[in-house]
Scaffold this motif. Structure first.
Motif, PDB file in Angstrom:
ATOM      1  N   THR A 109       0.943  -1.340  -0.126  1.00  0.00           N
ATOM      2  CA  THR A 109      -0.007   0.146   0.076  1.00  0.00           C
ATOM      3  C   THR A 109       0.832   1.232  -0.248  1.00  0.00           C
ATOM      4  OG1 THR A 109      -0.074   0.228   2.637  1.00  0.00           O
ATOM      5  CG2 THR A 109      -1.817  -1.393   1.198  1.00  0.00           C
ATOM      6  N   GLN A 110       0.276   2.319  -0.186  1.00  0.00           N
ATOM      7  CA  GLN A 110       1.191   3.446  -0.280  1.00  0.00           C
ATOM      8  C   GLN A 110       1.914   3.897   1.199  1.00  0.00           C
ATOM      9  OE1 GLN A 110      -1.030   6.887  -1.735  1.00  0.00           O
ATOM     10  NE2 GLN A 110       0.963   8.148  -1.845  1.00  0.00           N
ATOM     11  N   GLU A 111       1.026   3.537   2.187  1.00  0.00           N
ATOM     12  CA  GLU A 111       1.538   3.830   3.555  1.00  0.00           C
ATOM     13  C   GLU A 111       2.697   2.830   3.683  1.00  0.00           C
ATOM     14  OE1 GLU A 111      -2.084   3.285   2.768  1.00  0.00           O
ATOM     15  OE2 GLU A 111      -2.069   5.444   2.812  1.00  0.00           O
ATOM     16  N   GLU A 112       2.489   1.473   3.290  1.00  0.00           N
ATOM     17  CA  GLU A 112       3.738   0.657   3.558  1.00  0.00           C
ATOM     18  C   GLU A 112       4.555   0.933   2.962  1.00  0.00           C
ATOM     19  OE1 GLU A 112       1.026  -3.601   4.311  1.00  0.00           O
ATOM     20  OE2 GLU A 112       1.357  -2.857   2.312  1.00  0.00           O
ATOM     21  N   ALA A 113       4.723   1.504   1.612  1.00  0.00           N
ATOM     22  CA  ALA A 113       5.952   1.958   0.851  1.00  0.00           C
ATOM     23  C   ALA A 113       6.570   3.095   1.419  1.00  0.00           C
ATOM     24  CB  ALA A 113       5.297   2.221  -0.458  1.00  0.00           C
ATOM     25  N   LEU A 114       5.790   4.032   2.040  1.00  0.00           N
ATOM     26  CA  LEU A 114       6.419   5.207   2.426  1.00  0.00           C
ATOM     27  C   LEU A 114       7.031   5.152   3.985  1.00  0.00           C
ATOM     28  CD1 LEU A 114       3.851   7.911   0.990  1.00  0.00           C
ATOM     29  CD2 LEU A 114       6.256   7.494   0.214  1.00  0.00           C
ATOM     30  N   GLU A 115       6.689   3.957   4.855  1.00  0.00           N
ATOM     31  CA  GLU A 115       6.992   3.699   6.070  1.00  0.00           C
ATOM     32  C   GLU A 115       8.297   3.822   6.636  1.00  0.00           C
ATOM     33  OE1 GLU A 115       6.433  -0.793   7.203  1.00  0.00           O
ATOM     34  OE2 GLU A 115       4.555   0.355   7.277  1.00  0.00           O
ATOM     35  N   ASN A 116       9.328   3.523   5.624  1.00  0.00           N
ATOM     36  CA  ASN A 116      10.592   3.474   5.923  1.00  0.00           C
ATOM     37  C   ASN A 116      11.398   4.829   5.409  1.00  0.00           C
ATOM     38  OD1 ASN A 116      10.902   1.423   7.598  1.00  0.00           O
ATOM     39  ND2 ASN A 116      10.677  -0.015   6.119  1.00  0.00           N
ATOM     40  N   ALA A 117      10.830   5.738   4.481  1.00  0.00           N
ATOM     41  CA  ALA A 117      11.196   6.915   3.743  1.00  0.00           C
ATOM     42  C   ALA A 117      11.831   7.802   4.944  1.00  0.00           C
ATOM     43  CB  ALA A 117      10.285   7.361   2.891  1.00  0.00           C
ATOM     44  N   ALA A 118      12.906   8.307   4.659  1.00  0.00           N
ATOM     45  CA  ALA A 118      13.476   9.299   5.560  1.00  0.00           C
ATOM     46  C   ALA A 118      12.381  10.713   5.679  1.00  0.00           C
ATOM     47  CB  ALA A 118      15.092   9.850   4.915  1.00  0.00           C
ATOM     48  N   GLU A 119      11.888  11.089   4.428  1.00  0.00           N
ATOM     49  CA  GLU A 119      11.004  12.181   4.584  1.00  0.00           C
ATOM     50  C   GLU A 119       9.959  11.976   3.406  1.00  0.00           C
ATOM     51  OE1 GLU A 119      12.458  16.345   4.452  1.00  0.00           O
ATOM     52  OE2 GLU A 119      14.493  15.348   4.518  1.00  0.00           O
ATOM     53  N   THR A 120       8.773  12.270   3.582  1.00  0.00           N
ATOM     54  CA  THR A 120       7.699  12.122   2.670  1.00  0.00           C
ATOM     55  C   THR A 120       6.803  13.620   2.809  1.00  0.00           C
ATOM     56  OG1 THR A 120       6.029  11.386   4.576  1.00  0.00           O
ATOM     57  CG2 THR A 120       7.234   9.940   3.041  1.00  0.00           C
ATOM     58  N   GLU A 121       6.070  13.676   1.780  1.00  0.00           N
ATOM     59  CA  GLU A 121       5.408  14.936   1.625  1.00  0.00           C
ATOM     60  C   GLU A 121       4.190  14.804   0.737  1.00  0.00           C
ATOM     61  OE1 GLU A 121       5.907  19.396  -0.643  1.00  0.00           O
ATOM     62  OE2 GLU A 121       7.528  18.663   1.050  1.00  0.00           O
ATOM     63  N   ASP A 122       2.973  14.834   1.245  1.00  0.00           N
ATOM     64  CA  ASP A 122       1.765  14.631   0.791  1.00  0.00           C
ATOM     65  C   ASP A 122       1.616  13.270  -0.035  1.00  0.00           C
ATOM     66  OD1 ASP A 122       0.834  17.541   1.219  1.00  0.00           O
ATOM     67  OD2 ASP A 122       2.005  18.157  -0.733  1.00  0.00           O
ATOM     68  N   GLY A 123       2.006  12.509   0.577  1.00  0.00           N
ATOM     69  CA  GLY A 123       1.810  11.079   0.228  1.00  0.00           C
ATOM     70  C   GLY A 123       2.720  10.497  -0.941  1.00  0.00           C
ATOM     71  N   TYR A 124       4.131  11.312  -0.786  1.00  0.00           N
ATOM     72  CA  TYR A 124       4.957  10.908  -1.802  1.00  0.00           C
ATOM     73  C   TYR A 124       6.384  10.822  -0.950  1.00  0.00           C
ATOM     74  CZ  TYR A 124       1.608  11.897  -5.237  1.00  0.00           C
ATOM     75  OH  TYR A 124       0.350  12.019  -6.018  1.00  0.00           O
ATOM     76  N   PHE A 125       7.445  10.407  -1.728  1.00  0.00           N
ATOM     77  CA  PHE A 125       8.705  10.308  -1.184  1.00  0.00           C
ATOM     78  C   PHE A 125       9.270  11.677  -1.537  1.00  0.00           C
ATOM     79  CE2 PHE A 125       8.456   5.664  -2.370  1.00  0.00           C
ATOM     80  CZ  PHE A 125       8.974   5.199  -1.413  1.00  0.00           C
ATOM     81  N   LYS A 126      10.063  12.185  -0.506  1.00  0.00           N
ATOM     82  CA  LYS A 126      10.651  13.540  -0.716  1.00  0.00           C
ATOM     83  C   LYS A 126      12.238  13.336  -0.707  1.00  0.00           C
ATOM     84  CE  LYS A 126      10.909  18.064   1.258  1.00  0.00           C
ATOM     85  NZ  LYS A 126      10.497  19.455   2.238  1.00  0.00           N
ATOM     86  N   GLY A 127      12.877  14.176  -1.878  1.00  0.00           N
ATOM     87  CA  GLY A 127      13.997  14.009  -2.091  1.00  0.00           C
ATOM     88  C   GLY A 127      14.718  15.258  -1.801  1.00  0.00           C
ATOM     89  N   PRO A 128      16.139  15.122  -2.127  1.00  0.00           N
ATOM     90  CA  PRO A 128      16.768  16.624  -2.032  1.00  0.00           C
ATOM     91  C   PRO A 128      16.381  17.700  -3.505  1.00  0.00           C
ATOM     92  CG  PRO A 128      18.281  14.926  -2.477  1.00  0.00           C
ATOM     93  CD  PRO A 128      17.004  14.201  -2.341  1.00  0.00           C
ATOM     94  N   ARG A 129      16.312  19.000  -3.059  1.00  0.00           N
ATOM     95  CA  ARG A 129      16.173  19.825  -4.451  1.00  0.00           C
ATOM     96  C   ARG A 129      17.431  19.782  -5.279  1.00  0.00           C
ATOM     97  NH1 ARG A 129      12.490  23.602  -5.069  1.00  0.00           N
ATOM     98  NH2 ARG A 129      11.650  23.872  -2.936  1.00  0.00           N
ATOM     99  N   VAL A 130      17.262  19.507  -6.357  1.00  0.00           N
ATOM    100  CA  VAL A 130      18.252  19.527  -7.377  1.00  0.00           C
ATOM    101  C   VAL A 130      18.286  20.636  -8.189  1.00  0.00           C
ATOM    102  CG1 VAL A 130      18.012  17.173  -7.730  1.00  0.00           C
ATOM    103  CG2 VAL A 130      16.515  18.442  -8.983  1.00  0.00           C
ATOM    104  N   SER A 131      17.369  21.737  -8.152  1.00  0.00           N
ATOM    105  CA  SER A 131      17.727  22.939  -8.870  1.00  0.00           C
ATOM    106  C   SER A 131      18.254  24.237  -8.053  1.00  0.00           C
ATOM    107  CB  SER A 131      16.304  23.549  -9.482  1.00  0.00           C
ATOM    108  OG  SER A 131      15.156  23.601  -8.976  1.00  0.00           O
TER     109      SER A 131
END
Length: 96
Positions: free
Chosen positions: A74-96
């Motif tokens: 599920t989306q929650e299971e996929a995100l539960e070990n992510a370092a950071e999330t935002e609005d139900g998505y993985f959050k990564g470092p800004r590249v620009s």
């Protein structure tokens, strides 16, 4: 070599023409050397015509298993070990 032994497979003029196209300056000695080398290469390729064709079975076989449909995360299971999330998505470092 060509079928007619009086005609060389590669001429010095052909070597000079290729050298001109490649914008390479060749001495007369280099033209002679390359002419001999090109003739030898063409003779080697002609010898491949003498190799008999054989039919063989492919050595590789498909050993992959058939695809099986299975339950995914599920989306929650996929995100539960992510370092950071935002609005139900993985959050990564800004590249620009």
């Amino acid at each position: 070599m060509s079928d007619d032994d009086d005609q060389p497979a590669v001429t010095a003029e052909e070597v000079r023409g290729v050298a001109d196209l490649a914008r390479v300056d060749l001495s007369d000695e280099e033209v002679e050397t390359f002419t001999e080398q090109f003739e030898a290469v063409l003779a080697d390729f002609e010898s491949l015509d003498e190799v008999p064709e054989v039919e063989s079975k492919p050595d590789l076989v498909n050993v992959m298993r058939a695809d099986e449909v299975a339950e995914g995360l599920t989306q929650e299971e996929a995100l539960e070990n992510a370092a950071e999330t935002e609005d139900g998505y993985f959050k990564g470092p800004r590249v620009s």
